[in-house]
Design a protein around this motif. Structure first.
Motif, short mmCIF file in Angstrom:
data_model
loop_
_atom_site.label_atom_id
_atom_site.label_comp_id
_atom_site.label_asym_id
_atom_site.label_seq_id
_atom_site.Cartn_x
_atom_site.Cartn_y
_atom_site.Cartn_z
N PHE A 144 18.01 -27.73 -84.52
CA PHE A 144 17.83 -27.50 -83.08
C PHE A 144 17.11 -28.69 -82.45
O PHE A 144 17.48 -29.17 -81.37
CB PHE A 144 17.03 -26.21 -82.88
CG PHE A 144 17.32 -25.49 -81.58
CD1 PHE A 144 17.95 -26.12 -80.52
CD2 PHE A 144 16.92 -24.17 -81.42
CE1 PHE A 144 18.21 -25.44 -79.32
CE2 PHE A 144 17.17 -23.48 -80.23
CZ PHE A 144 17.81 -24.13 -79.18
N GLN A 155 19.42 -31.50 -82.27
CA GLN A 155 20.40 -31.25 -81.22
C GLN A 155 19.88 -31.68 -79.84
O GLN A 155 20.59 -32.33 -79.08
CB GLN A 155 20.77 -29.76 -81.21
CG GLN A 155 21.82 -29.40 -80.15
CD GLN A 155 22.16 -27.92 -80.15
OE1 GLN A 155 21.69 -27.16 -81.00
NE2 GLN A 155 22.97 -27.50 -79.21
N CYS A 208 26.20 -28.07 -80.44
CA CYS A 208 25.93 -27.34 -81.68
C CYS A 208 26.70 -27.96 -82.85
O CYS A 208 26.20 -27.99 -83.97
CB CYS A 208 26.33 -25.87 -81.52
SG CYS A 208 25.27 -24.94 -80.39
N THR A 236 30.34 -23.58 -86.15
CA THR A 236 29.01 -23.46 -85.53
C THR A 236 28.49 -22.03 -85.47
O THR A 236 27.34 -21.81 -85.09
CB THR A 236 29.04 -24.02 -84.10
OG1 THR A 236 30.01 -23.28 -83.33
CG2 THR A 236 29.41 -25.49 -84.10
N TYR A 261 25.16 -21.23 -87.43
CA TYR A 261 24.01 -21.93 -86.82
C TYR A 261 23.59 -21.25 -85.52
O TYR A 261 22.39 -21.04 -85.27
CB TYR A 261 24.38 -23.39 -86.57
CG TYR A 261 23.41 -24.14 -85.69
CD1 TYR A 261 22.09 -24.34 -86.08
CD2 TYR A 261 23.81 -24.65 -84.46
CE1 TYR A 261 21.20 -25.03 -85.27
CE2 TYR A 261 22.94 -25.34 -83.64
CZ TYR A 261 21.63 -25.53 -84.05
OH TYR A 261 20.75 -26.21 -83.25
N CYS A 262 24.55 -20.89 -84.67
CA CYS A 262 24.22 -20.24 -83.40
C CYS A 262 23.55 -18.89 -83.62
O CYS A 262 22.60 -18.53 -82.90
CB CYS A 262 25.48 -20.08 -82.54
SG CYS A 262 26.15 -21.65 -81.95
N ARG A 275 19.93 -19.59 -84.72
CA ARG A 275 19.06 -19.96 -83.59
C ARG A 275 18.53 -18.71 -82.88
O ARG A 275 17.38 -18.68 -82.44
CB ARG A 275 19.81 -20.83 -82.58
CG ARG A 275 20.15 -22.22 -83.05
CD ARG A 275 20.52 -23.12 -81.90
NE ARG A 275 21.44 -22.51 -80.95
CZ ARG A 275 21.80 -23.06 -79.80
NH1 ARG A 275 21.30 -24.23 -79.45
NH2 ARG A 275 22.66 -22.45 -79.00
N CYS A 284 22.14 -22.89 -73.10
CA CYS A 284 22.16 -21.51 -73.59
C CYS A 284 22.52 -20.51 -72.49
O CYS A 284 22.18 -20.70 -71.32
CB CYS A 284 20.81 -21.16 -74.21
SG CYS A 284 20.50 -22.09 -75.73
#
Length: 455
Positions: free
Chosen positions: A61, A64, A72, A95, A98-99, A102, A342
């Motif tokens: 993150f 990123q 992402c 992704t 990973y999303c 988060r 987001c």
């Protein structure tokens, strides 16, 4: 996350600290502490994902928000590169995992990590970086935009003069930023408009962070009785320009010099909306502060010793207040925080926290390079450090202890080698040569515009 062993957690924390240039032989070696990282791990929602652990997710993150792409997919590709460097199996570059990871990061603990790292860096500033022995903080407000989703519009509604579907949800942020090292010591955020969303309301949430003997530099909007009284109550100091509606009268009060005097200011009958009545009643009925003028600019301050704090010196100090605007520019323009990615309010708050945490980690690297190379942190290039930081993360993964020390010393040398404010350029017109693409402005909600195309 109870299924992770203590040995595994310590290994992950050590790897995380290595990747952010946090080594015991360097100054500011514990800016992001083990306790702060432990809390993030402990309060992350449980997951069976063995790749995107809380610290792997947090590091991705951070990468990123610091990367030029900001997607992402690039964050996931970074995790892939790290795993291959370490000789591990490749992860999928989809992704989704990973999303989801988060979303499991704890927002409260991320904010605490921002504030603990920023305050630690601020409080450990080298004495040569201070002003007359005082550590100094800057404050101001700014705004950020976010994707136009229904959830975001509920918590952070767009400006009222914009038609539905044509604006973006907008949030206001008020930050406390260290003048000496540039770290974010605290921040508060809220909707752009409505009750409790003004700058002073948000500032009231962070005022307690200002330590004893610290000086706060702020614009004239903060020149109010309540703010000055609260600053004095916690034995801190403030230097602000006089509010435009307050007319100075240097014939009154105790004279300290030419257009320099002490005056008494009585408590206003009406309390500010952001204070409770009991807190307001607890403040004294009168406060005494200093008011002076330099070249037509009128200032208010609690630094009342005119011999120790000459008004010309205070005027020079106040010229550095505008640096907070450059700090917000670094965040919003250089790091691209101006438009968030987001789509839910909870993730927006996490995204802002990670942006500010990444910003503090860059400021910590600058401070390390400045301390080792005997320079001033504010005179080292921020964006050069971001670039070196991004490139250095991968190279530090597979190095031995001796190799790590050699590499980090080289990286700090590179950071310190690019000063700012030294370039001498000929004056250039404030105009661009490249023409923007001639797309028309969207004048109706996107779903209606889409229907019009397909009809």
């Amino acid at each position: 996350m109870p299924h992770i062993t203590k040995k595994t957690v310590l290994h992950q924390i050590r790897q995380f600290k290595n990747s952010i240039f946090q080594f015991s032989h360097l100054p500011f070696s514990d800016i992001l502490s083990t306790d702060a990282l432990d809390l993030i791990i402990e309060h992350s929602e449980s997951s069976r994902d063995r790749i995107f652990t809380p610290l792997v997710t947090l590091k991705a993150f951070i990468f990123q928000v610091l990367s030029t792409d900001g997607s992402c997919r690039q964050a996931v590709n970074h995790v892939l590169s790290e795993r291959l460097y370490e000789g591990k199996l490749a992860n999928s570059i989809q992704t989704g995992a990973y999303c989801k990871a988060r979303q499991k990061l704890p927002q409260k603990q991320l904010k605490q990590a921002v504030e603990s790292s920023g305050q630690a860096l601020h409080q450990q500033a080298h004495k040569s970086w201070l002003w007359k022995g005082h550590n100094t903080l800057l404050t101001d407000g700014t705004t950020v935009l976010m994707p136009d989703t229904q959830e975001n519009q509920i918590d952070y509604p767009q400006q009222s003069n914009q038609k539905p579907g044509l604006g973006f949800p907008i949030a206001r942020i008020v930050g406390l930023i260290s003048l000496s090292v540039g770290s974010v010591a605290s921040y508060a955020m809220g909707a752009y408009q409505g009750k409790g969303s003004g700058e002073t309301s948000l500032f009231s949430q962070v005022i307690g962070v200002i330590a004893e003997n610290d000086i706060l530099l702020a614009d004239r909007y903060y020149c109010t009785w309540a703010i000055i009284a609260l600053i004095m109550q916690q034995n801190s100091h403030i230097l602000v320009q006089n509010h435009a509606q307050r007319k100075p009268d240097f014939r009154r009060g105790k004279k300290l010099g030419a257009k320099d005097h002490l005056i008494e200011w009585e408590k206003t009958k009406r309390k500010p909306g952001w204070m409770t009545q009991s807190d307001y009643d607890a403040l004294p009925n009168k406060i005494v502060f200093r008011e002076f003028s330099v070249k037509g600019r009128v200032y208010v301050t609690t630094l009342i010793d005119a011999k120790k704090y000459h008004k010309q010196e205070l005027d020079e100090l106040y010229t550095q207040r505008w640096i907070v605007e450059l700090d917000f520019r670094s965040l919003k323009t250089h790091m691209k925080m101006e438009m968030l990615r987001c789509k839910s309010p909870d993730m927006v708050r996490k995204e802002i926290a990670v942006y500010l945490l990444a910003y503090n980690l860059i400021r910590a690297s600058i401070a390390r390079a400045a301390k080792v190379k005997k320079q001033i942190p504010r005179k080292i290039s921020f964006m050069t450090t971001v670039q070196i930081f991004n490139e250095g993360i991968l190279s530090l993964i597979v190095l031995s202890e001796k190799g790590l020390k050699y590499a980090i010393d080289g990286l700090l040398n590179a950071i310190a080698s690019i000063p700012i404010g030294q370039q001498k350029r000929k004056p250039e017109p404030r105009a661009v040569k490249r023409r923007p693409k001639s797309y028309p402005l969207l004048k109706k909600p996107r779903n209606k515009a889409r229907e019009a195309i397909n009809s």
